[in-house]
Design an enzyme around this catalytic site. Structure first.
Site, PDB file in Angstrom:
ATOM      1  CD  GLU A  39      -2.859   1.328   0.253  1.00 54.25           C
ATOM      2  OE1 GLU A  39      -3.471   2.406   0.129  1.00 54.25           O
ATOM      3  OE2 GLU A  39      -3.060   0.350  -0.485  1.00 54.25           O
ATOM      4  CE  LYS A 125      10.300 -24.016   2.557  1.00 52.94           C
ATOM      5  NZ  LYS A 125       9.147 -24.087   1.666  1.00 52.94           N
ATOM      6  CD  GLU A 182       9.598 -28.300  -4.256  1.00 52.98           C
ATOM      7  OE1 GLU A 182       8.621 -27.668  -3.825  1.00 52.98           O
ATOM      8  OE2 GLU A 182      10.244 -29.121  -3.568  1.00 52.98           O
TER       9      GLU A 182
END
Length: 704
Positions: A39, A125, A182
């Site tokens: 914001e 990660k 992954e």
């Protein structure tokens, strides 16, 4: 001379400067920001745009002018030869988290000052789907998801469509080599995929992670083949006939050498200083990476040291995931509703004006419990800050007070469950409100039935999760007593059952009618009453009637003297029969008393015991006076792992014989029960000359 800049734009620029300076102060000076970074950035960009369009608006003090400070059932199951364990997440997302991990490793390795720093492998990660690739004689034979760590889903056909995963290893043919990594989707591939989705009139994917996971965990390999997926390896599973390097970084290098994809953004570092540098380096380039990450991973590099450090429960002590700060956004809270979970917990949930945060459009966010609602001062109608980090459920972080409308109103937790109408209670000392209709509440029904049928409870063989889902969804079972009304024709008509399976289940139900009081109490799913506590309650009271009488006495006592002093109240309750049971304190006693006080639960128990319905029966236990119990007055310590029974069960059975089971060895200890991998307690017992009891002798004591 006429001002060339419209008055409304000049006023807006002034307002933006004021707002930005105010929020700078809140952030940098008070360390208490009111709005999320996103914001603030929007306000800053708006001012920048105005100043670029009208350079006359630029003021020397403008903020722009200074530098700021579960397995899917459609797939076959695969049991992992070596469990696919998750790693712990460092809660401190600042660089201090890296320092804390290094300090923890050094402490657990016993490394004092002056000892050289520990060597680590530092990696990214990835935000994708964990996968285990099994190669036999160098050929890919199976691919499986993590699942629950022990058992995953067989997704071999879908994984074969991922172009970066080799179907045959280059230059090596070990009997078994399991490679773990992954599956992810690059950002540019994700954008192209969504463009195709929109062009075809299909719904676009929310984020790359969901797109990657959804591609692998769906039934048609042709769909997976059309999805642009990628893969990075990060470790090993089972290995036979392949020489494993001495370090984790060496493992990654060796995998890369046989043409298995390994991310190049990795490093070998030393000590906390090296970890901090890696964390900072990746943070600076995170947005420029071609794929999403939600943090970095640190692993002790030496495999020998990894083995020395071992595991804490089911997490390795030698690795940690260090995430980056959560992403936040601001939106309006339209309403608050209550979600009843499978354990009966009532969670207040904020219904939000849709907001894009953390890569997804969020419409609901958890408020955790009533304490959190009150602590954060959340009112319906407020503008709130919402945080979403990785796969964590979105949560309301704070309220933007200067945007609170005049008609904002408070939220109150309902007195009765919105699902079943049972009373909602909040146990003294607990943060959560709970529905008391555990055996009949629709929200808890499936979990209650699965628990009732589990091995430690009624042990109803063949009544698995999928069958429970069918029985509940088709209306055949509304509570656990209905199980005993099932007939072979009803069951045989269910999907994937058949008459033989139906007959087997009915026989298993018939066999479960004869049980023990301890099993029955555990099967009821009373909050806070596990197998050990159920066994202790059964041994202490001997019959269900005696237990329910004690519960009624306790429930009545809870209603008395509401203005009584806490100390006096605690003393009065402690004198009641329910708190005389070993390991049953005020919270557990309150849970038991409220469970038996709920009329719905009483009705289900009556139906279970009714010979014409459930017919569940057992022989009552003969209660031995405390002074006459075999181990009365003796103090026992348990250490190490027992192969034939769980620690809690051993503790409960020792207590049922009158023993006091403690956690530390002293001269007052009568004997120490020693299992495998016993530690310092065994050493201390030997030093003090205390009797040592092995598992075989323990079983004789318990059986004698």
């Amino acid at each position: 001379m006429t001002d060339p800049i419209p008055a409304d734009l000049r006023a807006r620029a002034a307002e933006l400067r004021r707002l930005l300076e105010y929020h700078n102060y809140r952030y940098y000076v008070l360390d208490n920001p009111e709005i999320p970074d996103a914001e603030y950035d929007r306000l800053f960009r708006e001012l920048q745009a105005l100043e670029q369009q009208h350079p006359e608006l630029v003021e020397p003090d403008s903020p722009t002018q200074r530098v700021g400070g579960a397995p899917l059932k459609a797939f076959g199951e695969v049991r992992h030869a070596i469990p696919m364990l998750s790693i712990r997440t460092e809660t401190d997302t600042t660089e201090a988290g890296a320092v804390a991990f290094d300090a923890r490793v050094r402490r657990e390795l016993g490394l004092g000052p002056g000892v050289p720093p520990v060597e680590y492998s530092a990696e990214l990660k990835f935000d994708g789907l964990a996968i285990n690739l099994r190669y036999e004689s160098g050929v890919l034979v199976r691919a499986a998801t993590r699942g629950n760590g022990e058992v995953g889903e067989d997704v071999t056909q879908n994984v074969r469509t991922v172009g970066s995963i080799p179907l045959r290893l280059h230059g090596v043919t070990p009997p078994v080599l399991e490679i773990r990594g992954e599956i992810y989707m690059r950002r540019d591939d994700f954008e192209r995929l969504n463009a195709r989705q929109r062009a075809a009139g299909d719904k676009p994917f929310v984020n790359p992670r969901n797109a990657a996971a959804g591609s692998i965990r769906q039934l048609d390999p042709n769909i997976a083949a059309r999805r642009p997926l990628s893969f990075f390896a990060y470790g090993l599973g089972e290995v036979q006939g392949w020489e494993v390097p001495a370090t984790h970084s060496g493992v990654l290098d060796a995998l890369e050498a046989i043409r298995v994809p390994v991310c190049e953004d990795r490093a070998v570092t030393r000590g906390a200083e090296g970890l901090v540098a890696f964390h900072r380096q990746i943070a600076e380039k995170r947005d420029a990476l071609p794929f999403d990450i939600d943090g970095v991973v640190y692993k002790v590099n030496s495999l020998a040291l990894q083995a020395q450090l071992g595991f804490l429960t089911r997490e390795p002590r030698w690795a940690v995931a260090h995430k980056y700060p959560a992403q936040e956004e601001m939106t309006k809270l339209l309403d608050i509703f209550v979600n009843v979970g499978r354990t009966g917990k009532l969670t207040p949930v904020a219904r939000l004006e849709p907001v894009f945060v953390g890569g997804v459009t969020v419409t609901n966010a958890t408020l955790h419990n009533m304490d959190e609602v009150e602590r954060k001062g959340v009112l319906i109608g407020d503008t709130v800050v919402v945080r979403r980090a990785g796969d964590v459920i979105p949560e309301v972080v704070s309220v933007v007070l200067d945007r609170r409308p005049s008609d904002a109103r408070p939220f109150a937790m309902p007195e009765h469950c919105p699902v079943c109408g049972s009373e909602v209670v909040r146990i003294e000392g607990e943060a959560d409100h709970r529905c008391t209709g555990g055996l009949i509440c629709g929200a808890q029904r499936k979990r209650a039935i699965q628990h009732f049928a589990s091995r430690g409870a009624m042990d109803i063989e063949g009544l698995g999760e999928k069958l429970v889902d069918q029985l509940v969804d088709c209306g055949l079972v509304k509570d656990v007593a209905d199980l005993y009304c099932l007939a072979v024709p009803q069951l045989a008509a269910l999907e994937r059952m058949g008459e033989k399976s139906a007959e087997n289940l009915v026989r298993a139900l018939e066999a479960s009618r004869s049980t023990t009081l301890a099993r029955f109490l555990y099967a009821l799913g009373i909050p806070e009453v596990g197998e050990a506590t159920a066994a202790t309650l059964a041994a202490h009271f001997g019959s269900l009637e005696a237990l329910t009488a004690a519960a009624e006495e306790y429930a009545a006592a809870l209603e008395q003297e509401e203005d009584e002093a806490p100390a006096a109240r605690a003393k009065r309750l402690k004198g009641l029969a329910l708190q005389q049971v070993p390991d049953v304190g005020p919270e557990v006693a309150a849970q038991i008393s409220r469970f038996f006080a709920e009329p719905h639960n009483e009705q289900v128990i009556a139906r279970l015991r009714d010979p014409a319905i459930g017919g569940v029966h057992w022989e009552d236990v003969e209660v031995t006076p405390a002074a006459e119990q075999p181990l009365a007055g003796q103090t026992v310590v348990l250490t190490g792992t027992l192969s034939s029974l769980a620690r809690d069960e051993a503790k409960a059975r020792l207590q049922a014989l009158g023993a006091k089971v403690t956690g530390s060895v002293s001269r007052k200890t009568d004997f120490v029960v020693v299992g495998e991998d016993a530690g310092s307690k065994l050493t201390k017992a030997q030093e003090l000359g205390i009797r040592i009891v092995d598992e075989a002798e323990l079983l004789k004591i318990l059986g004698g």
